[in-house]
Write a protein that holds these residues in place. Structure first.
Motif, PDB file in Angstrom:
ATOM      1  N   GLY A   1       0.823  -1.198   0.000  1.00  0.00           N
ATOM      2  CA  GLY A   1       0.000   0.000   0.000  1.00  0.00           C
ATOM      3  C   GLY A   1       0.858   1.249   0.000  1.00  0.00           C
ATOM      4  O   GLY A   1       2.095   1.183   0.067  1.00  0.00           O
ATOM      5  N   TYR A   2       0.190   2.404  -0.043  1.00  0.00           N
ATOM      6  CA  TYR A   2       0.886   3.691  -0.114  1.00  0.00           C
ATOM      7  C   TYR A   2       0.738   4.418   1.211  1.00  0.00           C
ATOM      8  O   TYR A   2      -0.377   4.700   1.664  1.00  0.00           O
ATOM      9  CB  TYR A   2       0.310   4.547  -1.237  1.00  0.00           C
ATOM     10  CG  TYR A   2       0.936   5.925  -1.335  1.00  0.00           C
ATOM     11  CD1 TYR A   2       2.271   6.069  -1.723  1.00  0.00           C
ATOM     12  CD2 TYR A   2       0.209   7.076  -1.025  1.00  0.00           C
ATOM     13  CE1 TYR A   2       2.858   7.323  -1.797  1.00  0.00           C
ATOM     14  CE2 TYR A   2       0.782   8.333  -1.113  1.00  0.00           C
ATOM     15  CZ  TYR A   2       2.107   8.442  -1.493  1.00  0.00           C
ATOM     16  OH  TYR A   2       2.694   9.678  -1.576  1.00  0.00           O
ATOM     17  N   ASP A   3       1.867   4.678   1.853  1.00  0.00           N
ATOM     18  CA  ASP A   3       1.907   5.455   3.089  1.00  0.00           C
ATOM     19  C   ASP A   3       2.035   6.926   2.696  1.00  0.00           C
ATOM     20  O   ASP A   3       3.107   7.378   2.286  1.00  0.00           O
ATOM     21  CB  ASP A   3       3.093   5.018   3.957  1.00  0.00           C
ATOM     22  CG  ASP A   3       3.116   5.711   5.318  1.00  0.00           C
ATOM     23  OD1 ASP A   3       2.491   6.772   5.452  1.00  0.00           O
ATOM     24  OD2 ASP A   3       3.767   5.185   6.243  1.00  0.00           O
ATOM     25  N   ALA A   4       0.923   7.671   2.839  1.00  0.00           N
ATOM     26  CA  ALA A   4       0.927   9.071   2.400  1.00  0.00           C
ATOM     27  C   ALA A   4       1.856   9.927   3.250  1.00  0.00           C
ATOM     28  O   ALA A   4       2.427  10.900   2.761  1.00  0.00           O
ATOM     29  CB  ALA A   4      -0.493   9.620   2.454  1.00  0.00           C
ATOM     30  N   GLY A   5       2.004   9.595   4.530  1.00  0.00           N
ATOM     31  CA  GLY A   5       2.867  10.387   5.394  1.00  0.00           C
ATOM     32  C   GLY A   5       4.331  10.263   5.027  1.00  0.00           C
ATOM     33  O   GLY A   5       5.062  11.250   4.966  1.00  0.00           O
ATOM     34  N   MET A   6       4.776   9.036   4.769  1.00  0.00           N
ATOM     35  CA  MET A   6       6.176   8.785   4.413  1.00  0.00           C
ATOM     36  C   MET A   6       6.405   8.781   2.902  1.00  0.00           C
ATOM     37  O   MET A   6       7.548   8.707   2.455  1.00  0.00           O
ATOM     38  CB  MET A   6       6.627   7.439   4.994  1.00  0.00           C
ATOM     39  CG  MET A   6       6.609   7.400   6.501  1.00  0.00           C
ATOM     40  SD  MET A   6       7.815   8.563   7.194  1.00  0.00           S
ATOM     41  CE  MET A   6       7.507   8.328   8.942  1.00  0.00           C
ATOM     42  N   LYS A   7       5.309   8.802   2.125  1.00  0.00           N
ATOM     43  CA  LYS A   7       5.387   8.760   0.663  1.00  0.00           C
ATOM     44  C   LYS A   7       6.146   7.522   0.189  1.00  0.00           C
ATOM     45  O   LYS A   7       7.075   7.603  -0.617  1.00  0.00           O
ATOM     46  CB  LYS A   7       6.035  10.035   0.122  1.00  0.00           C
ATOM     47  CG  LYS A   7       5.223  11.298   0.399  1.00  0.00           C
ATOM     48  CD  LYS A   7       5.884  12.537  -0.161  1.00  0.00           C
ATOM     49  CE  LYS A   7       4.977  13.754  -0.028  1.00  0.00           C
ATOM     50  NZ  LYS A   7       4.573  14.037   1.359  1.00  0.00           N
ATOM     51  N   ILE A   8       5.739   6.368   0.723  1.00  0.00           N
ATOM     52  CA  ILE A   8       6.379   5.097   0.423  1.00  0.00           C
ATOM     53  C   ILE A   8       5.327   4.091  -0.004  1.00  0.00           C
ATOM     54  O   ILE A   8       4.277   3.970   0.629  1.00  0.00           O
ATOM     55  CB  ILE A   8       7.146   4.563   1.654  1.00  0.00           C
ATOM     56  CG1 ILE A   8       8.391   5.414   1.922  1.00  0.00           C
ATOM     57  CG2 ILE A   8       7.540   3.096   1.475  1.00  0.00           C
ATOM     58  CD1 ILE A   8       9.160   4.995   3.159  1.00  0.00           C
ATOM     59  N   VAL A   9       5.613   3.380  -1.081  1.00  0.00           N
ATOM     60  CA  VAL A   9       4.768   2.269  -1.514  1.00  0.00           C
ATOM     61  C   VAL A   9       5.424   0.979  -1.046  1.00  0.00           C
ATOM     62  O   VAL A   9       6.539   0.659  -1.468  1.00  0.00           O
ATOM     63  CB  VAL A   9       4.603   2.246  -3.051  1.00  0.00           C
ATOM     64  CG1 VAL A   9       3.758   1.042  -3.472  1.00  0.00           C
ATOM     65  CG2 VAL A   9       3.954   3.536  -3.529  1.00  0.00           C
ATOM     66  N   GLY A  10       4.770   0.263  -0.168  1.00  0.00           N
ATOM     67  CA  GLY A  10       5.380  -0.955   0.337  1.00  0.00           C
ATOM     68  C   GLY A  10       4.635  -1.536   1.504  1.00  0.00           C
ATOM     69  O   GLY A  10       3.414  -1.553   1.534  1.00  0.00           O
ATOM     70  N   ARG A  11       5.413  -1.993   2.503  1.00  0.00           N
ATOM     71  CA  ARG A  11       4.851  -2.624   3.704  1.00  0.00           C
ATOM     72  C   ARG A  11       5.183  -1.794   4.939  1.00  0.00           C
ATOM     73  O   ARG A  11       6.106  -0.993   4.941  1.00  0.00           O
ATOM     74  CB  ARG A  11       5.425  -4.029   3.888  1.00  0.00           C
ATOM     75  CG  ARG A  11       4.859  -5.079   2.947  1.00  0.00           C
ATOM     76  CD  ARG A  11       5.196  -6.474   3.466  1.00  0.00           C
ATOM     77  NE  ARG A  11       4.663  -7.521   2.599  1.00  0.00           N
ATOM     78  CZ  ARG A  11       5.419  -8.384   1.930  1.00  0.00           C
ATOM     79  NH1 ARG A  11       6.724  -8.320   2.031  1.00  0.00           N
ATOM     80  NH2 ARG A  11       4.867  -9.309   1.176  1.00  0.00           N
ATOM     81  N   LYS A  12       4.403  -2.045   5.982  1.00  0.00           N
ATOM     82  CA  LYS A  12       4.632  -1.392   7.273  1.00  0.00           C
ATOM     83  C   LYS A  12       4.995  -2.452   8.297  1.00  0.00           C
ATOM     84  O   LYS A  12       4.299  -3.455   8.451  1.00  0.00           O
ATOM     85  CB  LYS A  12       3.390  -0.620   7.709  1.00  0.00           C
ATOM     86  CG  LYS A  12       3.546   0.156   9.001  1.00  0.00           C
ATOM     87  CD  LYS A  12       2.327   1.020   9.274  1.00  0.00           C
ATOM     88  CE  LYS A  12       2.263   2.190   8.306  1.00  0.00           C
ATOM     89  NZ  LYS A  12       1.159   3.119   8.648  1.00  0.00           N
ATOM     90  N   ARG A  13       6.099  -2.223   9.008  1.00  0.00           N
ATOM     91  CA  ARG A  13       6.525  -3.113  10.087  1.00  0.00           C
ATOM     92  C   ARG A  13       6.009  -2.558  11.412  1.00  0.00           C
ATOM     93  O   ARG A  13       6.471  -1.518  11.874  1.00  0.00           O
ATOM     94  CB  ARG A  13       8.050  -3.222  10.134  1.00  0.00           C
ATOM     95  CG  ARG A  13       8.672  -3.876   8.918  1.00  0.00           C
ATOM     96  CD  ARG A  13      10.180  -3.751   8.956  1.00  0.00           C
ATOM     97  NE  ARG A  13      10.800  -4.367   7.786  1.00  0.00           N
ATOM     98  CZ  ARG A  13      11.976  -4.001   7.282  1.00  0.00           C
ATOM     99  NH1 ARG A  13      12.669  -3.038   7.864  1.00  0.00           N
ATOM    100  NH2 ARG A  13      12.465  -4.608   6.214  1.00  0.00           N
ATOM    101  N   ASN A  14       5.048  -3.239  11.995  1.00  0.00           N
ATOM    102  CA  ASN A  14       4.558  -2.881  13.319  1.00  0.00           C
ATOM    103  C   ASN A  14       5.299  -3.753  14.324  1.00  0.00           C
ATOM    104  O   ASN A  14       5.191  -4.976  14.280  1.00  0.00           O
ATOM    105  CB  ASN A  14       3.052  -3.128  13.414  1.00  0.00           C
ATOM    106  CG  ASN A  14       2.268  -2.333  12.396  1.00  0.00           C
ATOM    107  OD1 ASN A  14       2.016  -1.149  12.575  1.00  0.00           O
ATOM    108  ND2 ASN A  14       1.885  -2.981  11.298  1.00  0.00           N
ATOM    109  N   ILE A  15       6.047  -3.112  15.217  1.00  0.00           N
ATOM    110  CA  ILE A  15       6.875  -3.891  16.138  1.00  0.00           C
ATOM    111  C   ILE A  15       6.611  -3.481  17.580  1.00  0.00           C
ATOM    112  O   ILE A  15       6.107  -2.384  17.857  1.00  0.00           O
ATOM    113  CB  ILE A  15       8.383  -3.746  15.834  1.00  0.00           C
ATOM    114  CG1 ILE A  15       8.885  -2.342  16.190  1.00  0.00           C
ATOM    115  CG2 ILE A  15       8.687  -4.073  14.384  1.00  0.00           C
ATOM    116  CD1 ILE A  15      10.396  -2.201  16.158  1.00  0.00           C
ATOM    117  N   ALA A  16       6.943  -4.390  18.483  1.00  0.00           N
ATOM    118  CA  ALA A  16       6.980  -4.109  19.917  1.00  0.00           C
ATOM    119  C   ALA A  16       8.345  -4.545  20.421  1.00  0.00           C
ATOM    120  O   ALA A  16       8.840  -5.616  20.041  1.00  0.00           O
ATOM    121  CB  ALA A  16       5.875  -4.851  20.649  1.00  0.00           C
ATOM    122  N   VAL A  17       8.970  -3.729  21.246  1.00  0.00           N
ATOM    123  CA  VAL A  17      10.288  -4.040  21.801  1.00  0.00           C
ATOM    124  C   VAL A  17      10.233  -3.879  23.312  1.00  0.00           C
ATOM    125  O   VAL A  17       9.330  -3.218  23.850  1.00  0.00           O
ATOM    126  CB  VAL A  17      11.388  -3.121  21.209  1.00  0.00           C
ATOM    127  CG1 VAL A  17      11.447  -3.250  19.699  1.00  0.00           C
ATOM    128  CG2 VAL A  17      11.155  -1.667  21.611  1.00  0.00           C
TER     129      VAL A  17
END
Length: 246
Positions: free
Chosen positions: A105-121
């Protein structure tokens, strides 16, 4: 490697004898991630790339990389004199380009077409959970999946920190049902530009650790489960090095 050798697949009692050294297979996977090269470009010092790929797929289907990572993480905590299961963590997300992804998908905030890594540390920045979504999925939706998985995998986790980009109501409602306490860390009033925020810098450092592995600078995998396995291999490799060279 010796600390996790017992978790690796045992040789079959019948049939053809195993020829591949699983230690060298793991080393080849770490080399692949660190260098960013393709499967067919593995040096001849390692097992054949077909062998490495076959073992990678077999271990991935058994969630072995995730298990190895968690075992090493708990060992590292015990060596520090801490409880194996963390009680506090930090959640965040990172969008990366994924040119070969089946779903992106397209991340409008980062202007990136790709994937999002949701992480917990945990509070030291070591990975607890990763969940991949198309980049156009908002942070709160991705965090909900992470919360559900965290409760099953790390039952002692009670306190989570998140940034102001997350929908507070959505997170608070979900965390209440899972017995979590979520604290949103907002930017300082009048802040201009970058500033180090309490707890927030920990997860940003984790993303910095990830992209030092050239294979993780972008998401080259077609399937998200392959990408998740790559993340666990990289972060597990950092923990093993930390334990071997304190």
């Amino acid at each position: 490697m010796g600390s996790v050798a017992g978790l690796l697949p045992k040789p079959a009692q019948r049939g053809r004898r195993r020829k591949a050294d699983l230690r060298e297979v793991i080393n080849a996977l770490r080399y692949l991630l660190r260098s960013g090269w393709g499967w067919r470009m593995l040096p001849k010092d390692f097992p054949a790339w077909q062998t490495v790929y076959w073992w990678f797929r077999r271990m991935m289907r058994r969630f072995l990389f995730q298990t190895l990572h968690d075992a090493v993480l708990m060992l590292d905590r015990e060596l520090e004199g801490r409880r194996p299961c963390p009680s506090a963590g930090v959640v965040d997300s990172q969008s990366v380009k994924a040119p070969a992804a089946k779903e992106r998908g397209y991340d409008a905030g980062m202007k990136i077409v790709g994937r999002k890594r949701n992480i917990a540390v945990n509070t030291n920045g070591w990975l607890l959970m990763v969940n991949l979504t198309p980049a156009d999925i908002d942070d709160s939706t991705g965090a909900l999946a992470v919360l559900e998985a965290l409760k099953k995998r790390w039952p002692g986790l009670k306190h989570l920190f998140a940034d102001g980009a997350y929908d507070r109501r959505t997170l608070m409602d979900k965390s209440a049902t899972l017995d979590f306490v979520v604290q949103v860390v907002c930017r300082h009033e009048g802040q201009i530009g970058f500033a180090v925020l309490p707890r927030r810098w920990v997860v940003e450092r984790t993303f910095g650790w990830m992209i030092r592995w050239r294979r993780l600078v972008r998401d080259y995998a077609r399937r998200p489960d392959v990408s998740e396995a790559m993340v666990y291999i990289a972060m597990g490799g950092l923990l093993l090095r930390r334990i071997a060279h304190p």
